[in-house]
Write a protein that holds these residues in place. Structure first.
Motif, short mmCIF file in Angstrom:
data_model
loop_
_atom_site.label_atom_id
_atom_site.label_comp_id
_atom_site.label_asym_id
_atom_site.label_seq_id
_atom_site.Cartn_x
_atom_site.Cartn_y
_atom_site.Cartn_z
N UNK A 175 0.68 -1.16 -0.23
CA UNK A 175 -0.04 0.49 -0.27
C UNK A 175 0.42 1.42 0.16
N UNK A 176 0.52 2.39 -0.85
CA UNK A 176 1.24 3.09 -0.80
C UNK A 176 0.36 4.65 0.18
N UNK A 177 1.31 5.53 0.42
CA UNK A 177 0.82 6.06 1.60
C UNK A 177 1.98 6.67 2.25
N UNK A 178 1.49 7.72 2.73
CA UNK A 178 2.93 8.45 3.81
C UNK A 178 2.76 8.02 5.10
N UNK A 179 4.13 7.60 6.03
CA UNK A 179 4.33 7.86 7.12
C UNK A 179 3.86 9.20 7.81
N UNK A 180 3.11 8.45 9.00
CA UNK A 180 2.63 9.42 9.96
C UNK A 180 3.72 9.20 10.56
N UNK A 181 4.49 10.85 10.95
CA UNK A 181 5.00 10.95 11.75
C UNK A 181 4.63 11.19 13.04
N UNK A 182 5.79 11.63 14.44
CA UNK A 182 5.70 11.01 15.54
C UNK A 182 5.16 12.11 15.80
N UNK A 183 4.09 13.03 15.89
CA UNK A 183 3.50 14.61 16.49
C UNK A 183 2.07 14.20 16.37
N UNK A 184 1.49 15.22 16.80
CA UNK A 184 -0.18 15.10 16.99
C UNK A 184 -0.89 15.19 15.22
N UNK A 185 -1.55 14.37 15.14
CA UNK A 185 -2.39 14.37 14.29
C UNK A 185 -3.58 14.99 14.39
N UNK A 186 -4.00 15.62 12.82
CA UNK A 186 -4.72 16.42 12.99
C UNK A 186 -6.30 15.08 13.50
N UNK A 187 -7.73 16.46 13.98
CA UNK A 187 -8.29 15.89 14.37
C UNK A 187 -9.07 15.12 13.89
N UNK A 188 -9.63 15.23 12.72
CA UNK A 188 -10.50 14.39 11.78
C UNK A 188 -9.75 13.45 11.42
N UNK A 189 -8.52 12.66 11.75
CA UNK A 189 -7.57 11.36 11.32
C UNK A 189 -7.82 11.17 12.52
N UNK A 190 -7.80 11.74 13.10
CA UNK A 190 -7.98 11.37 15.18
C UNK A 190 -9.20 10.31 15.34
N UNK A 191 -10.24 10.75 15.30
CA UNK A 191 -11.88 11.21 14.79
C UNK A 191 -11.38 9.41 14.21
#
Length: 307
Positions: free
Chosen positions: A83-99
């Protein structure tokens, strides 16, 4: 590794570096691209339930959980569609992503998948004084820091063994962390399901919400992001358990065991043929020795994040 069933290779299988426990490769064939994971069977910290995890993955994929398609699994090798995608950095994600992550957890916990009864957990290790002495004797770069925090590590082991976990227990991923996620068009893709199994619900929610609401340390926790994970869980049909320190005991226990495992690999001082490279084990040991006492000391602040 037996990969003949994946088709005729169109190029060499290439190593993808960065795994904390196993080794990953990409294989391109006439049937597509695959992520081929070579499991570390030499010094695992737990017994890996290959068939059970694969069945759970297939059920999650069929239920629409955003994840790589599970292709095959045997004792030593896991295969998924690449699966292609961007790695998620170790930093607060967006509210939409968290939901969305909260909703994914609710969907997982609602699945009806057979699973063996959980075996009794072994007590947390109490050999931190001996490890500190060995680290000093062998000149480990983090030896002084470990020696300074031995009593804290013993206190964490006691906390892990004695903290009450009222339940409910759910079948779940157990390791949704930034390094096990991708972002595809800004939306989550959940990777690395090997730790899947039964877990106290509060431990899963606390670990996931905290990991997505903070950076590498604990100085930039965003309470709104923490709560967004829980909001997504409730919106997805889940019910939150009562607040308490048990929300963070799984995270502390998991990081405690991971740190000890990497310390032992560093003390052995050899480049193993499986699992993480020695340099990565040193990084994990150093991060644990520095970060765990801070995490444990901030338990009252973390509990303040709970609804």
């Amino acid at each position: 590794m037996n990969v003949a069933h994946l088709g005729t290779p169109t190029g060499p299988m290439t190593r993808v570096h960065g795994g904390f426990a196993n080794r990953m490769y990409r294989l391109d064939t006439d049937r597509g691209s695959f992520a081929v994971k070579e499991l570390n069977l030499v010094d695992r910290r737990w017994t890996y339930r290959v068939e059970d995890v694969f069945r759970f993955e297939r059920a999650a994929f069929a239920a629409g959980v955003p994840m790589p398609e599970p292709v095959s699994a045997d004792r030593g090798t896991l295969v998924h569609r690449w699966v292609e995608g961007e790695r998620v950095p170790e930093a607060p994600v967006s509210a939409a992503y968290a939901v969305e992550i909260g909703g994914i957890l609710a969907r997982l916990h609602a699945l009806d998948v057979p699973w063996p009864e959980a075996s009794a957990e072994e007590p947390a290790a109490r050999d931190w004084p001996e490890l500190a002495a060995r680290a000093a004797a062998t000149g480990q770069p983090w030896a002084d820091e470990l020696a300074a925090h031995v009593e804290t590590f013993l206190a964490m082991a006691h906390f892990v063994d004695t903290c009450e976990r009222p339940g409910p227990v759910v079948l779940t991923h157990r390791d949704i962390q930034p390094w096990n996620l991708l972002a595809r068009e800004g939306r989550p893709v959940v990777l690395d399901w090997e730790l899947s199994g039964l877990l106290d619900l509060s431990g899963e929610l606390g670990s996931t919400a905290l990991s997505l609401a903070k950076g590498p340390g604990l100085d930039d926790i965003e309470p709104a992001i923490f709560r967004s994970v829980l909001d997504g869980y409730v919106a997805g049909g889940g019910a939150l358990p009562p607040a308490g320190p048990n929300w963070f005991v799984y995270m502390i226990g998991g990081w405690l065991g991971h740190t000890r495992w990497n310390i032992l690999r560093c003390l052995a001082g050899v480049e193993a043929g499986t699992g993480p490279d020695l340099a990565l084990s040193h990084e994990a040991a150093r991060n644990g020795v520095r970060g765990l006492p801070d995490l444990f000391g901030r338990l009252p602040q973390l509990e303040a994040l709970l609804p």
